[in-house]
Design a protein around this motif. Structure first.
Motif, short mmCIF file in Angstrom:
data_model
loop_
_atom_site.label_atom_id
_atom_site.label_comp_id
_atom_site.label_asym_id
_atom_site.label_seq_id
_atom_site.Cartn_x
_atom_site.Cartn_y
_atom_site.Cartn_z
N ILE A 121 0.80 -1.26 0.26
CA ILE A 121 0.12 -0.03 0.19
C ILE A 121 0.89 1.17 0.04
O ILE A 121 1.99 1.35 0.72
N ILE A 123 0.74 5.05 0.65
CA ILE A 123 -0.21 6.34 1.12
C ILE A 123 0.99 7.48 1.38
O ILE A 123 0.87 8.55 0.79
N THR A 124 1.84 7.25 2.24
CA THR A 124 2.90 8.11 2.82
C THR A 124 3.57 8.73 1.78
O THR A 124 4.17 8.01 0.66
N SER A 130 1.77 11.86 8.76
CA SER A 130 0.42 12.04 9.40
C SER A 130 -0.69 12.49 8.85
O SER A 130 -1.98 12.32 8.71
N PHE A 154 8.60 5.33 2.15
CA PHE A 154 8.40 4.33 3.30
C PHE A 154 7.32 3.10 2.93
O PHE A 154 6.65 2.85 3.72
N SER A 156 6.40 -0.50 2.63
CA SER A 156 6.73 -1.92 2.97
C SER A 156 6.48 -2.71 1.89
O SER A 156 5.40 -2.41 1.19
N MET A 206 11.78 -2.30 2.24
CA MET A 206 11.04 -0.81 2.34
C MET A 206 11.73 0.06 1.06
O MET A 206 13.16 0.02 1.28
N THR A 362 0.70 7.23 13.86
CA THR A 362 1.58 7.31 14.96
C THR A 362 0.69 7.02 16.13
O THR A 362 -0.57 7.35 15.99
N ASP A 364 0.70 9.14 18.64
CA ASP A 364 -0.11 10.40 18.74
C ASP A 364 -1.33 10.63 18.05
O ASP A 364 -2.43 11.19 18.64
N ASN A 368 -5.05 11.29 19.16
CA ASN A 368 -6.14 12.25 18.54
C ASN A 368 -7.47 11.81 18.19
O ASN A 368 -8.66 12.01 18.45
C1 LIG Z 1 8.27 0.34 9.43
C2 LIG Z 1 7.33 1.25 8.80
C3 LIG Z 1 6.53 1.01 7.62
C4 LIG Z 1 5.70 1.80 7.09
N1 LIG Z 1 5.07 1.29 5.78
C5 LIG Z 1 4.49 2.05 5.28
C6 LIG Z 1 3.74 1.43 3.90
O1 LIG Z 1 3.74 0.47 3.81
N2 LIG Z 1 2.80 2.49 3.30
C7 LIG Z 1 2.72 3.62 3.50
O2 LIG Z 1 2.16 4.42 2.98
N3 LIG Z 1 3.72 4.34 4.49
C8 LIG Z 1 4.08 3.54 5.42
N4 LIG Z 1 5.07 3.90 6.56
C9 LIG Z 1 4.96 5.23 6.85
C10 LIG Z 1 3.99 5.70 8.08
O3 LIG Z 1 2.70 5.43 7.96
C11 LIG Z 1 4.42 6.93 8.54
O4 LIG Z 1 6.00 7.19 8.93
C12 LIG Z 1 3.49 7.55 9.79
O5 LIG Z 1 2.14 7.84 9.18
C13 LIG Z 1 3.90 8.95 10.22
O6 LIG Z 1 4.55 9.97 9.17
P1 LIG Z 1 5.63 10.68 9.33
O7 LIG Z 1 6.83 9.41 9.33
O8 LIG Z 1 6.04 11.53 7.89
O9 LIG Z 1 5.90 11.48 10.80
P2 LIG Z 1 5.33 12.83 10.69
O10 LIG Z 1 3.79 12.87 10.19
O11 LIG Z 1 6.03 13.85 10.13
O12 LIG Z 1 5.29 13.01 12.41
C14 LIG Z 1 6.46 13.46 13.08
C15 LIG Z 1 6.17 13.60 14.59
O13 LIG Z 1 4.96 14.59 14.80
C16 LIG Z 1 3.90 14.02 15.46
N5 LIG Z 1 2.47 14.44 14.82
C17 LIG Z 1 2.27 14.95 13.50
N6 LIG Z 1 1.04 15.43 13.43
C18 LIG Z 1 0.42 15.34 14.71
C19 LIG Z 1 -0.86 15.71 15.34
N7 LIG Z 1 -1.66 16.09 14.35
N8 LIG Z 1 -0.97 15.51 16.67
C20 LIG Z 1 -0.10 14.96 17.48
N9 LIG Z 1 1.24 14.73 16.86
C21 LIG Z 1 1.47 14.82 15.63
C22 LIG Z 1 4.00 12.40 15.20
O14 LIG Z 1 3.19 11.65 16.01
C23 LIG Z 1 5.48 12.27 15.16
O15 LIG Z 1 5.71 11.95 16.43
C24 LIG Z 1 5.64 3.08 7.46
C25 LIG Z 1 6.40 3.47 8.37
C26 LIG Z 1 7.39 2.64 9.14
C27 LIG Z 1 7.98 3.24 10.26
#
Ligand SMILES: Cc1cc2nc3c(=O)[nH]c(=O)nc-3n(C[C@H](O)[C@H](O)[C@H](O)COP(=O)(O)OP(=O)(O)OC[C@H]3O[C@@H](n4cnc5c(N)ncnc54)[C@H](O)[C@@H]3O)c2cc1C
Length: 379
Positions: A121, A123-124, A130, A154, A156, A206, A362, A364, A368
């Motif tokens: 999938i 999305i990110t 987030s 990212f 997977s 990944m 996440t 967090d 929410n």
């Molecule tokens: C092992 C692994 C596998 C993954 N596999 C996939 C995949 O197959 N497909 C895919 O699409 N994605 C995948 N991801 C990505 C994953 O979905 C995102 O990493 C996740 O949604 C967080 O986005 P970010 O890393 O950009 O963090 P950010 O969104 O930049 O967040 C950074 C920090 O800010 C906090 N934060 C941000 N917004 C808010 C808010 N509104 N309220 C409170 N806190 C907030 C977060 O909690 C975090 O601590 C994977 C990630 C990992 C680690």
């Protein structure tokens, strides 16, 4: 509510545990994805656990699937491999099965159930994590196809997947809509970066996946334009249930390892299981496992009764991920310096566990969601 397993569920659970121990725990396959193990598990038929028989599946309930995936997480200590399997089943294959037309299902599901094609999938994005709906991947409709441009981060299974469920923005009547598409890696303009180096889950590759003027056949749209948010929420609900169901099994496996060690390891001329500081850690593990399992089976019951479990899967995801990390940390403490050594495999469990506070949204973001859905309950 009846919490006992049927004879058939018990048989399936035992079969998966035995199979996992015999075929999926090869030490040489802990650091990289193993196609041999993939072929093995594909023959077990677990990919199709909830897919109709006409597509080669087992057509089982959400509850039986929960039993199966918990058993997989318990029997298979290669957490990265289990993560790859779950990505394929729940957010690749099953989303196509739930939202695809009959043409799409005929085209992809039998091969995915048989493990001949692997799902993922997407999305990110680099600047939309987030805030997933803030994605910039764009889709334009032409007379004979959709054209996609963007980069997904990212992902997977990215390097091993043949089929991606990809979300993008499309403008309809001057409004931006989110839509989901099935995109084959073979489509011209799809490229994958080299595999990322991560902290854990080493056997689940990944990468970043890029889409440059990719022509997607019209029939590869999932649902309707504008259904994208619903499809994403459904995928996340499934992911938060089943990618965390296996962690319940993993916690049980780690706890049992601790019990065995605490009974064998002697200090001050007695087993360390005589010290409350040790046994209370194990008791806390047991509490976390039981609470997690109750939530899992509640979610499965809700889904089998065709109810939403969006709030419950957020609670489950949050609770299991924090429990799983705490169980691994306490296990390392019980093992003392041995727990810090690679040979005892707990440092790998810890590294694998840490990611679950981030993926699937996440923790967090779960807090929410839980607050938002709870604060309106009594209005
Ligand atoms: C092992 C692994 C596998 C993954 N596999 C996939 C995949 O197959 N497909 C895919 O699409 N994605 C995948 N991801 C990505 C994953 O979905 C995102 O990493 C996740 O949604 C967080 O986005 P970010 O890393 O950009 O963090 P950010 O969104 O930049 O967040 C950074 C920090 O800010 C906090 N934060 C941000 N917004 C808010 C808010 N509104 N309220 C409170 N806190 C907030 C977060 O909690 C975090 O601590 C994977 C990630 C990992 C680690």
């Amino acid at each position: 509510m009846d919490f006992s397993l049927t004879k058939e569920q018990q048989r399936l659970k035992n079969e998966i545990i035995k199979f996992s121990r015999e075929h999926l725990n090869k030490m040489e396959c802990m650091d990289n994805f193993s196609f041999d193990m993939w072929n093995n598990i594909s023959q077990l038929g677990i990919h199709g656990i909830m897919i109709p028989e006409e597509y080669g599946g087992m057509n089982e309930s959400y509850t039986t699937a929960a039993v199966a995936i918990e058993a997989l997480g318990y029997g298979c200590k290669n957490n990265g491999f289990v993560f790859a399997v779950n990505n394929h089943i729940w957010v690749g294959q099953n989303i196509i099965n739930m939202f695809g037309s009959n043409v799409l299902k005929d085209k992809y599901i039998p091969d995915m159930v048989a493990g001949k094609r692997i799902g993922a999938i997407a999305i990110t994005e680099a600047d939309a994590g987030s805030d997933a709906f803030g994605m910039s991947t764009s889709v334009v409709e032409t007379d004979d196809c959709y054209i996609m441009n963007g980069n997904k981060m990212f992902i997977s299974n990215g390097n091993i997947a043949n089929i991606f469920v990809v979300f993008g923005r499309i403008v309809v009547n001057k409004t931006i809509q989110i839509a989901a598409f099935v995109v084959e890696k073979e489509f011209a303009g799809v490229t994958c970066s080299k595999e990322f180096e991560k902290m854990g889950l080493d056997s689940c590759p990944m990468c970043e996946v890029s889409f440059c003027d990719v022509k997607i056949p019209k029939e590869n749209l999932l649902g309707n334009i504008g259904n994208g948010k619903l499809i994403m929420m459904t995928a996340l609900e499934l992911e938060r249930c089943y990618e965390f169901a296996c962690h319940v099994g993993a916690m049980q496996r780690v706890m049992e390892k601790c019990i065995k060690y605490a009974k064998e390891r002697k200090q001050f001329n007695m087993p360390i299981s005589k010290f409350q500081a040790v046994t209370h850690k194990i008791a806390d593990m047991r509490v976390k496992i039981e609470m997690s399992r109750l939530l899992l089976y509640k979610i499965a019951w809700l889904k089998d009764n065709k109810k939403s479990a969006f709030l419950e899967t957020s609670i489950f995801k949050l609770y299991v991920s924090e429990s799983y990390i705490s169980v691994c940390k306490d296990a390392m403490q019980i093992f003392g310096a041995y727990g810090y050594m690679k040979e005892y495999e707990l440092e790998r469990e810890m590294r694998d566990a840490l990611a679950c506070c981030v993926y699937s949204g996440t923790n967090d973001m779960q807090r929410n969601t839980i607050y938002d859905l709870s604060s309106t309950l009594w209005n």
